[in-house]
Design a protein around this motif. Structure first.
Motif, short mmCIF file in Angstrom:
data_model
loop_
_atom_site.label_atom_id
_atom_site.label_comp_id
_atom_site.label_asym_id
_atom_site.label_seq_id
_atom_site.Cartn_x
_atom_site.Cartn_y
_atom_site.Cartn_z
N ASP A 227 -3.81 -1.41 -1.57
CA ASP A 227 -2.66 -0.95 -0.79
C ASP A 227 -1.83 0.07 -1.58
O ASP A 227 -1.32 1.04 -1.02
CB ASP A 227 -1.78 -2.13 -0.38
CG ASP A 227 -2.36 -2.94 0.76
OD1 ASP A 227 -3.22 -2.41 1.50
OD2 ASP A 227 -1.95 -4.11 0.93
N ALA A 228 -1.70 -0.17 -2.89
CA ALA A 228 -0.92 0.75 -3.73
C ALA A 228 -1.48 2.16 -3.66
O ALA A 228 -0.72 3.14 -3.59
CB ALA A 228 -0.92 0.25 -5.17
N ASN A 306 3.35 4.69 3.37
CA ASN A 306 3.84 3.64 4.26
C ASN A 306 4.56 2.62 3.42
O ASN A 306 3.97 1.64 2.94
CB ASN A 306 2.68 3.01 5.03
CG ASN A 306 3.15 2.04 6.11
OD1 ASN A 306 4.19 1.40 5.99
ND2 ASN A 306 2.36 1.92 7.17
N THR A 307 5.84 2.82 3.20
CA THR A 307 6.60 1.95 2.31
C THR A 307 6.83 0.56 2.93
O THR A 307 6.90 -0.43 2.19
CB THR A 307 7.96 2.58 1.97
OG1 THR A 307 8.66 2.90 3.17
CG2 THR A 307 7.76 3.84 1.14
N THR A 308 6.90 0.47 4.24
CA THR A 308 7.08 -0.84 4.88
C THR A 308 5.88 -1.73 4.61
O THR A 308 6.03 -2.91 4.24
CB THR A 308 7.28 -0.67 6.40
OG1 THR A 308 8.44 0.13 6.65
CG2 THR A 308 7.44 -2.03 7.06
N LEU A 309 4.68 -1.18 4.77
CA LEU A 309 3.47 -1.97 4.49
C LEU A 309 3.42 -2.34 3.01
O LEU A 309 3.05 -3.48 2.67
CB LEU A 309 2.23 -1.18 4.89
CG LEU A 309 0.90 -1.93 4.81
CD1 LEU A 309 -0.08 -1.40 5.86
CD2 LEU A 309 0.25 -1.81 3.43
N LEU A 310 3.77 -1.43 2.16
CA LEU A 310 3.75 -1.71 0.71
C LEU A 310 4.69 -2.85 0.36
O LEU A 310 4.33 -3.74 -0.42
CB LEU A 310 4.11 -0.46 -0.07
CG LEU A 310 3.04 0.62 -0.18
CD1 LEU A 310 3.60 1.84 -0.89
CD2 LEU A 310 1.81 0.10 -0.91
N LYS A 311 5.89 -2.84 0.90
CA LYS A 311 6.85 -3.89 0.60
C LYS A 311 6.32 -5.25 1.05
O LYS A 311 6.47 -6.24 0.35
CB LYS A 311 8.20 -3.59 1.26
CG LYS A 311 8.96 -2.43 0.61
CD LYS A 311 10.29 -2.18 1.29
CE LYS A 311 11.24 -3.35 1.07
NZ LYS A 311 12.56 -3.08 1.68
N ASN A 312 5.70 -5.29 2.21
CA ASN A 312 5.13 -6.55 2.70
C ASN A 312 3.98 -7.00 1.80
O ASN A 312 3.84 -8.19 1.48
CB ASN A 312 4.65 -6.39 4.14
CG ASN A 312 5.79 -6.24 5.14
OD1 ASN A 312 6.89 -6.74 4.89
ND2 ASN A 312 5.54 -5.59 6.25
N SER A 313 3.13 -6.06 1.41
CA SER A 313 1.99 -6.37 0.56
C SER A 313 2.43 -6.87 -0.81
O SER A 313 1.86 -7.82 -1.35
CB SER A 313 1.10 -5.13 0.39
OG SER A 313 0.06 -5.36 -0.52
N PHE A 314 3.47 -6.24 -1.35
CA PHE A 314 3.95 -6.57 -2.70
C PHE A 314 4.86 -7.80 -2.73
O PHE A 314 5.23 -8.28 -3.78
CB PHE A 314 4.70 -5.38 -3.31
CG PHE A 314 3.84 -4.17 -3.58
CD1 PHE A 314 2.46 -4.20 -3.37
CD2 PHE A 314 4.41 -3.01 -4.07
CE1 PHE A 314 1.67 -3.09 -3.62
CE2 PHE A 314 3.62 -1.89 -4.33
CZ PHE A 314 2.26 -1.93 -4.11
N GLY A 315 5.27 -8.29 -1.55
CA GLY A 315 6.13 -9.46 -1.48
C GLY A 315 7.59 -9.17 -1.72
O GLY A 315 8.36 -10.05 -2.14
N PHE A 316 8.03 -7.94 -1.45
CA PHE A 316 9.44 -7.58 -1.62
C PHE A 316 10.25 -7.96 -0.38
O PHE A 316 9.76 -7.88 0.74
CB PHE A 316 9.58 -6.08 -1.84
CG PHE A 316 9.08 -5.62 -3.20
CD1 PHE A 316 8.74 -6.53 -4.19
CD2 PHE A 316 8.93 -4.27 -3.48
CE1 PHE A 316 8.30 -6.11 -5.42
CE2 PHE A 316 8.47 -3.83 -4.70
CZ PHE A 316 8.14 -4.75 -5.68
#
Length: 316
Positions: A227-228, A306-316
């Motif tokens: 994802d990163a 896609n910062t929204t997807l990244l935040k969800n993936s990273f657990g933020f």
């Protein structure tokens, strides 16, 4: 050809072994003489081991650093990669193009050992190969390889087992996490190669991607690290030649060109029955690609993060 990539990679691997205690990696010698280095399975390893892994993956023809960054206000390290030898460091060395599948062991193999094995079509197309006396490979796996794995690699590369060094790290480790996310430029290079672009036009490459938090297990780590790259990386390539070809190929290079774009990688991976090689290959790309044409001075940018997807993936 002589083993230029392997020589460079082996020198850096020897440095890693000399600093094993400091880097918190654990070397093992198998009964056939091969050296297996645990870089994150039974040892915490660390940041410096990860940065060295990434450089060894690139046959020491690139620079990899951690730099400060943010993700929608959240402080987060980013991995910065740069190379003046994008074809050699990324395509001929770093790309994880060798599927290592022996007995019950599976890993994605990368590094200069690929240039010795020449199992992939790209070596024929790019007219490159090596016959080194020693070789080194990086394995993305959560278990250590056996003697049988080494013997298979020995047969494929023509290198004696005692002269083979394998560095192993899962994505659920600090070092493995860094090693995978350092592939932003590599994904752009491979995508261009697959689209039949003349990769020798590329004079230099720079990429940056958010360093995902280390996941609790190998599978989750596969999701976060990919994802990163797919949703957070940006790659700049300095190229020569005409503008028209860049404008034509540009839209097909970022990850957004794939039909599965928008899904977390772990979801796509599960749909492919956990087989990387069953996933739409057009998906393995940076989120953003920027071409700087050295001949015309023009700049072309394609793709989106896609910062929204990244935040969800990273657990933020």
């Amino acid at each position: 050809m002589s083993g230029v990539l392997n020589e460079r990679a082996c020198r850096l691997a020897e440095y890693l072994l000399a600093k094993a205690g400091e880097l918190k990696v654990i070397p093992h010698t198998l009964e056939n003489g091969a050296t297996i280095v645990d870089c994150g399975i039974e040892t915490p390893a660390g940041i410096q081991a990860g940065l060295l892994l990434a450089r060894i993956c690139m046959s020491d023809l690139g620079d990899v650093q951690l730099v400060p960054g943010t993700l929608e206000g959240q402080t987060l390290p980013y991995l910065q990669v740069q190379t003046d030898h994008a074809v050699e460091s990324c395509l001929l060395s770093q790309y994880a193009g060798w599927k290592i599948d022996v007995d019950d062991f599976f890993a994605m193999g990368s590094g200069s050992m690929r240039a010795a094995a020449e199992k992939e079509d790209l070596y024929r197309i790019l007219a490159f190969g090596e016959t080194p006396a020693k070789t080194v490979g990086i394995l993305e796996a959560n278990t250590l390889p056996s003697v049988n794995v080494v013997e298979m690699i020995s047969k494929a590369t023509g290198v004696e087992s005692k002269n083979i060094t394998l560095l192993v790290a899962p994505t659920s480790s600090i070092a493995g996490n860094i090693q995978v996310i350092s592939r932003s430029v590599e994904t752009a290079m491979h995508k261009l190669f697959e689209c039949e672009f003349d990769v020798h036009r590329i004079q230099a490459g720079y990429g940056i991607a958010p360093l995902a938090p280390v996941a609790k297990d190998h599978l989750s780590g596969i999701g976060r690290t990919n994802d990163a790259i797919l949703y957070g990386s940006s790659v700049t390539l300095w190229v020569t030649g005409d503008d028209k070809s860049l404008q034509e190929i540009g839209p097909s290079i970022p990850s957004s060109s794939a039909a599965c774009f928008g899904k977390p990688f772990l979801e796509v991976f599960k749909e492919a029955n956990h087989d990387f090689y069953e996933i739409d290959p057009s998906f393995f790309s940076p989120a953003v690609i920027i071409f700087q044409n050295l001949d015309t001075g023009n700049v072309f940018q394609f793709g989106q993060t896609n910062t929204t997807l990244l935040k969800n993936s990273f657990g933020f």
